[in-house]
Scaffold this active site. Structure first.
Site, PDB file in Angstrom:
ATOM      1  N   GLU A  65       5.042 -32.370   7.327  1.00 14.54           N
ATOM      2  CA  GLU A  65       5.747 -33.017   6.220  1.00 14.54           C
ATOM      3  C   GLU A  65       5.611 -32.240   4.913  1.00 14.54           C
ATOM      4  OE1 GLU A  65       3.801 -34.556   8.374  1.00 14.54           O
ATOM      5  OE2 GLU A  65       4.917 -36.239   9.249  1.00 14.54           O
ATOM      6  N   PHE A 127      -1.250 -50.580  11.570  1.00 17.07           N
ATOM      7  CA  PHE A 127      -1.217 -49.217  12.075  1.00 17.07           C
ATOM      8  C   PHE A 127      -0.337 -48.346  11.172  1.00 17.07           C
ATOM      9  CE2 PHE A 127       0.749 -45.962  14.870  1.00 17.07           C
ATOM     10  CZ  PHE A 127      -0.394 -45.215  15.081  1.00 17.07           C
ATOM     11  N   GLN A 128      -0.874 -47.238  10.723  1.00 11.59           N
ATOM     12  CA  GLN A 128      -0.186 -46.287   9.851  1.00 11.59           C
ATOM     13  C   GLN A 128       0.290 -46.906   8.537  1.00 11.59           C
ATOM     14  OE1 GLN A 128       2.658 -44.063  12.266  1.00 11.59           O
ATOM     15  NE2 GLN A 128       1.026 -42.638  12.815  1.00 11.59           N
ATOM     16  N   LYS A 177       9.909 -51.393   7.239  1.00 11.47           N
ATOM     17  CA  LYS A 177      10.693 -51.296   8.464  1.00 11.47           C
ATOM     18  C   LYS A 177      11.684 -52.456   8.593  1.00 11.47           C
ATOM     19  CE  LYS A 177      10.015 -49.718  13.184  1.00 11.47           C
ATOM     20  NZ  LYS A 177       9.045 -49.449  14.255  1.00 11.47           N
ATOM     21  N   MET A 490      -6.566 -13.011  -4.866  1.00  7.49           N
ATOM     22  CA  MET A 490      -6.731 -13.401  -6.267  1.00  7.49           C
ATOM     23  C   MET A 490      -8.134 -13.960  -6.514  1.00  7.49           C
ATOM     24  SD  MET A 490      -5.482 -13.337  -9.169  1.00  7.49           S
ATOM     25  CE  MET A 490      -3.701 -13.304  -9.390  1.00  7.49           C
TER      26      MET A 490
HETATM   27  C1  TPP Z   1      -3.710 -24.883  -1.550  1.00 12.27           C
HETATM   28  C2  TPP Z   1      -4.525 -23.932  -2.355  1.00 12.27           C
HETATM   29  N1  TPP Z   1      -5.825 -23.732  -2.093  1.00 12.27           N
HETATM   30  C3  TPP Z   1      -6.554 -22.856  -2.817  1.00 12.27           C
HETATM   31  C4  TPP Z   1      -5.987 -22.159  -3.839  1.00 12.27           C
HETATM   32  C5  TPP Z   1      -6.826 -21.198  -4.675  1.00 12.27           C
HETATM   33  N2  TPP Z   1      -6.295 -19.829  -4.569  1.00 12.27           N
HETATM   34  C6  TPP Z   1      -5.492 -19.282  -5.502  1.00 12.27           C
HETATM   35  S1  TPP Z   1      -4.985 -17.751  -5.121  1.00 12.27           S
HETATM   36  C7  TPP Z   1      -5.873 -17.751  -3.706  1.00 12.27           C
HETATM   37  C8  TPP Z   1      -5.892 -16.561  -2.800  1.00 12.27           C
HETATM   38  C9  TPP Z   1      -4.600 -16.320  -2.153  1.00 12.27           C
HETATM   39  O1  TPP Z   1      -4.800 -15.360  -1.152  1.00 12.27           O
HETATM   40  P1  TPP Z   1      -3.580 -14.757  -0.370  1.00 12.27           P
HETATM   41  O2  TPP Z   1      -2.666 -15.827   0.070  1.00 12.27           O
HETATM   42  O3  TPP Z   1      -4.094 -13.845   0.678  1.00 12.27           O
HETATM   43  O4  TPP Z   1      -2.809 -13.936  -1.498  1.00 12.27           O
HETATM   44  P2  TPP Z   1      -3.297 -12.690  -2.379  1.00 12.27           P
HETATM   45  O5  TPP Z   1      -3.944 -13.224  -3.596  1.00 12.27           O
HETATM   46  O6  TPP Z   1      -4.230 -11.877  -1.529  1.00 12.27           O
HETATM   47  O7  TPP Z   1      -2.027 -11.982  -2.694  1.00 12.27           O
HETATM   48  C10 TPP Z   1      -6.553 -18.963  -3.551  1.00 12.27           C
HETATM   49  C11 TPP Z   1      -7.452 -19.273  -2.426  1.00 12.27           C
HETATM   50  C12 TPP Z   1      -4.630 -22.433  -4.108  1.00 12.27           C
HETATM   51  N3  TPP Z   1      -3.983 -21.843  -5.121  1.00 12.27           N
HETATM   52  N4  TPP Z   1      -3.920 -23.277  -3.352  1.00 12.27           N
END
Ligand code: TPP
Lengths: 575, 182
Positions: A65, A127-128, A177, A490
């Site tokens: 979803e 349920f749900q 529903k 990042m």
């Molecule tokens: C759902 C979610 N969880 C955690 C983060 C924290 N976060 C920001 S950037 C990042 C790393 C992303 O890594 P990747 O997808 O490999 O991309 P890159 O930065 O290597 O280009 C994380 C974990 C986020 N933005 N979103």
């Protein structure tokens, strides 16, 4: 009342139909021909009607979803129409929440419809059963639970009106529903206004003339524009305004593509990983003209030192955004298309040669210290920047670029070339990893004639990788580029810069991405050599249908420039 | 910036869930609501919230805009204590024996101008409406005699200035009429 759909909602009547059928007829009356969703017990009556109406309303079965919401968002962002997502009660509904929160913070028009247990079971922990109204309240522009069939037409009419008008946003409608099963005489009258809700503002002429006076007297003005220009369909007025006054203009990440990237007055991105010149000159300009943007902290850095020397004009449709983060001198409330059009006759061409030279001077520094190394690296490993450069060379700037969240997102937004608006789709305010793959599906369906390229990190890709199944089943022509650095890049960058290189849980051992793509019947290739890059991208773009390209990039590259969080825009670092 | 007590008055449509939506605005910003009262307003079908919070002027201005942004909110205002007429009500339940044995209680009730609501063989209940200091004083005065129960309502208030909600609704109705004609 202005609405942003291509086709206007229509009035419709039908005798003795079920609530479920009524829902479909409401969607059709609103001009919806595409919905994303996932079935389950509490929404089965509506799915039964979807089956009957499949010639008029195409339902895309997603694999989760969350994917449905991001697809609806991608669709909304490239088509300018309201995206629609559906889910069953309980876990179906809770799986929508991330996408709803994303749409809320990024002002994306979306209507989510959830099934709910029968009204006599509400509150019995059936349920749900989940309280999705309670759960979604703080991340929706509006939400409502329908427990009586007779409410369906008026509430859905309101839902679409609210989602698309004013500052757009997500609306969730939960339908029990029994309300789906019951019969009634249906009449759909589109909503044109709600007495407790002001979505449009007549432009205050005194504010407008104060703004014009400030603009005409400015010696060092800077425009910073955001997504308001795109959402308000103000691109033409905006461009005329920029060109008539000659004021240098920079964008927030969601404003990207509203003005072509090659425009001589387009000075690049502001904010944490934005360009050197517009960030530094934010603290040198004498007038900051903010258009359809909201001074997010990723844009402003420390507020204590943000543009303190400047007068500030804010063209904004949401009254709650005015003076929220940054106190402004003149606020012009309203759709920025209206305010820009009305401002135009009052502004004059400005003499800004010396001021513009400052931009070029600083651009040259960034070019030398950052951009050349990113785009034309001399080291062995591939860079994200050069991948983007090569994509630009082949796409010519005509593609829609969908990005996920992380280093690749910043690099893509910094370097991707755009010739037309509504071409940049990314998760800005919420920074939702997992956004890009499903959003690219929606983006393609919202603009079927355009090339859609998703650029994703190896981390975020695996958050919604199951939507490859949706691409497979729908036979969608989406190009997927994973920039694989085998790290949550990042976060690793922050660990390197601010946590003494303690790489806590950021290294990824990845699966065979090529095998996964192929398992879904998607043509796929992996490159790690410079000379392979351009041919591989050409092949990807020339192959009909979906294509997966993995680019193995340098593992420990960093994105610069960078404003460390909480620092001033003047403290932007080039290395 | 200095924090002050503000009374927020909100005129709303009557929708289930609106209390949740409005309280969520405070929750998101980690702001404690001192009291919250909802009731019908002077206009049929229009409800009124009265919320008391202690905040800075800048904070209250921002939060009122966030409240007004909600689709079902017709209009929201904030006022200082000087700009409103406000009271709270309190109920005090005491054993009846205390009333007859302790003469002093009767004097306290008389002096405080509290109202006797109920007297039964076991207990009696008095009610006092007024400023916080007044209901608090009565609480402190009665406490030594054994309060069985005490409860105080949220603040209710009306403003000295006009609110103009009917004008807003009339303007909306008028434009609707115009739309229908054209
Ligand atoms: C759902 C979610 N969880 C955690 C983060 C924290 N976060 C920001 S950037 C990042 C790393 C992303 O890594 P990747 O997808 O490999 O991309 P890159 O930065 O290597 O280009 C994380 C974990 C986020 N933005 N979103």
């Amino acid at each position: 009342m202005k609405t942003k759909t291509a086709s206007q909602p229509t009035t419709v009547q039908a005798k003795n139909i079920s609530g479920a059928e009524a829902v479909i007829r409401c969607l059709l009356a609103e001009g919806v021909d595409l919905v994303y969703g996932y079935p389950g017990g509490a929404i089965m009556p509506i799915y039964d009607e979807l089956y009957k109406f499949q010639d008029q309303l195409h339902h895309v079965l997603t694999r989760h979803e969350q994917g449905a919401t991001h697809m609806a968002q991608g669709y909304a962002r490239t088509s300018g129409k309201v995206g629609v997502a559906m889910a069953t009660s309980g876990p179906g509904a809770t799986n929508l929440v991330t996408g709803i929160a994303d749409a809320q913070i990024d002002s994306t028009p979306m209507v989510c419809i959830t099934g709910q247990v029968a009204s006599h079971l509400l509150g019995s922990d059936a349920f749900q059963e989940t309280d999705i109204i309670g759960i979604s309240t703080s991340v929706t522009k509006w939400n409502y639970q329908i427990t009586k069939v007779s409410e369906i037409p008026s509430i859905l009419a309101k839902a679409f009106f609210i989602a698309r008008s004013g500052r757009p946003g997500p609306v969730l409608i939960d339908i029990t529903k029994d309300a789906q099963f019951d019969f009634f005489d249906f009449e759909y009258v589109p909503c044109t206004g709600i007495r407790s809700y002001q979505s449009d503002f007549p432009i205050a002429q005194d504010a407008l003339s104060q703004a014009a006076t400030l603009i005409n007297a400015a010696k060092k003005p800077l425009i910073v524009w955001g997504q308001g220009v795109i959402l308000g369909e103000a691109e033409a007025a905006f461009k005329t305004f920029v060109e008539k006054t000659g004021i240098p203009a920079a964008w927030t990440i969601l404003g990207l593509s509203a003005l072509e990237t090659d425009h001589p007055l387009n000075m690049g991105m502001v904010g944490m990983h934005g360009n050197y010149a517009p960030n530094l000159l934010t603290n040198e300009c004498d007038l900051l003209i903010a258009i359809g943007m909201r001074f997010d902290d990723r844009v402003t850095g420390s507020l204590d030192t943000y543009a303190k020397q400047a007068k500030i004009i804010h063209l904004e449709i949401d009254p709650a955004e005015v003076n929220k983060n940054v106190m402004v001198d003149v606020a012009v409330l309203g759709n920025c298309k209206d305010s820009l059009e009305q401002l135009l006759p009052h502004v004059q061409p400005l003499e800004l040669t010396a001021w513009k030279a400052r931009f070029h001077e600083l651009n040259a520094i960034e070019e030398e210290k950052v951009i050349q190394k990113d785009l034309y690296p001399t080291k062995e490993g591939l860079t994200m920047g050069e991948t983007l450069r090569v994509i630009n060379e082949h796409s010519g700037g005509d593609a829609i670029i969908v990005t996920d969240v992380g280093q690749h997102q910043m690099v893509a937004c910094r370097y991707a070339k755009f010739n037309q608006s509504k071409s940049n789709v990314t998760s800005g305010g919420l920074g939702t990893m997992g956004f890009a793959l499903p959003a690219a599906i929606g983006a393609k369906m919202g603009a079927p004639k355009r090339q859609v390229i998703a650029i994703i990190g190896d981390g975020g890709y695996q958050m919604t990788i199951q939507e490859l199944g949706t691409i497979f089943q729908q036979r969608l022509d989406v190009k997927i580029v994973v920039l694989n650095n085998e790290f949550l890049g990042m976060v690793r960058q922050w660990q390197q810069l601010f946590f003494d290189k303690r790489y806590a849980s950021t290294e990824m051992i990845n699966p065979d991405f090529i095998a996964i793509a192929k398992a879904y019947g998607i043509a796929a290739k992996c490159v790690d050599q410079r000379e392979e890059l351009s041919p591989a991208i050409a092949t990807m773009l020339n192959t009909p249908g979906p294509y997966f390209l993995e680019v193995r990039v340098e593992k420990e590259d960093n994105v610069f420039p960078m404003i460390p969080s909480g620092a001033s825009v003047s403290d932007i670092r080039l290395e | 910036m200095e924090k002050k007590l503000y009374t927020i008055s909100i005129y709303t449509e009557n929708n289930v869930g609106l209390v949740n939506r409005i309280s969520a605005i405070f929750l998101k910003r980690h702001i404690n609501i001192r009291s919250l009262t909802t009731s019908p307003s002077e206009i049929p079908e229009v409800f009124r919230f009265v919320i008391v919070v202690k905040m800075t002027l800048e904070g209250i201005q921002k939060i009122v805009k966030q409240i007004e942004k909600q689709v079902d909110v017709i209009k929201a205002f904030y006022h200082t204590d000087e700009e409103t007429i406000y009271v709270e009500s309190a109920l005090y339940k005491i054993t009846s024996t205390a009333l007859f044995e302790e003469r002093q209680i009767q004097n306290i009730i008389k002096e405080s101008q509290a109202k006797m609501v109920t007297v039964s063989p076991e207990f009696f209940v008095i009610e006092k409406t007024g400023f916080r200091e007044e209901t608090e004083k009565l609480y402190n005065d009665l406490k030594p005699y054994g309060l069985l129960q005490f409860v105080r309502s949220g603040r209710i208030s009306v403003t000295k200035a006009k609110m103009g909600i009917s004008d807003i609704l009339n303007t909306f109705n008028a434009t609707k009429q115009d739309e229908k004609k054209s």
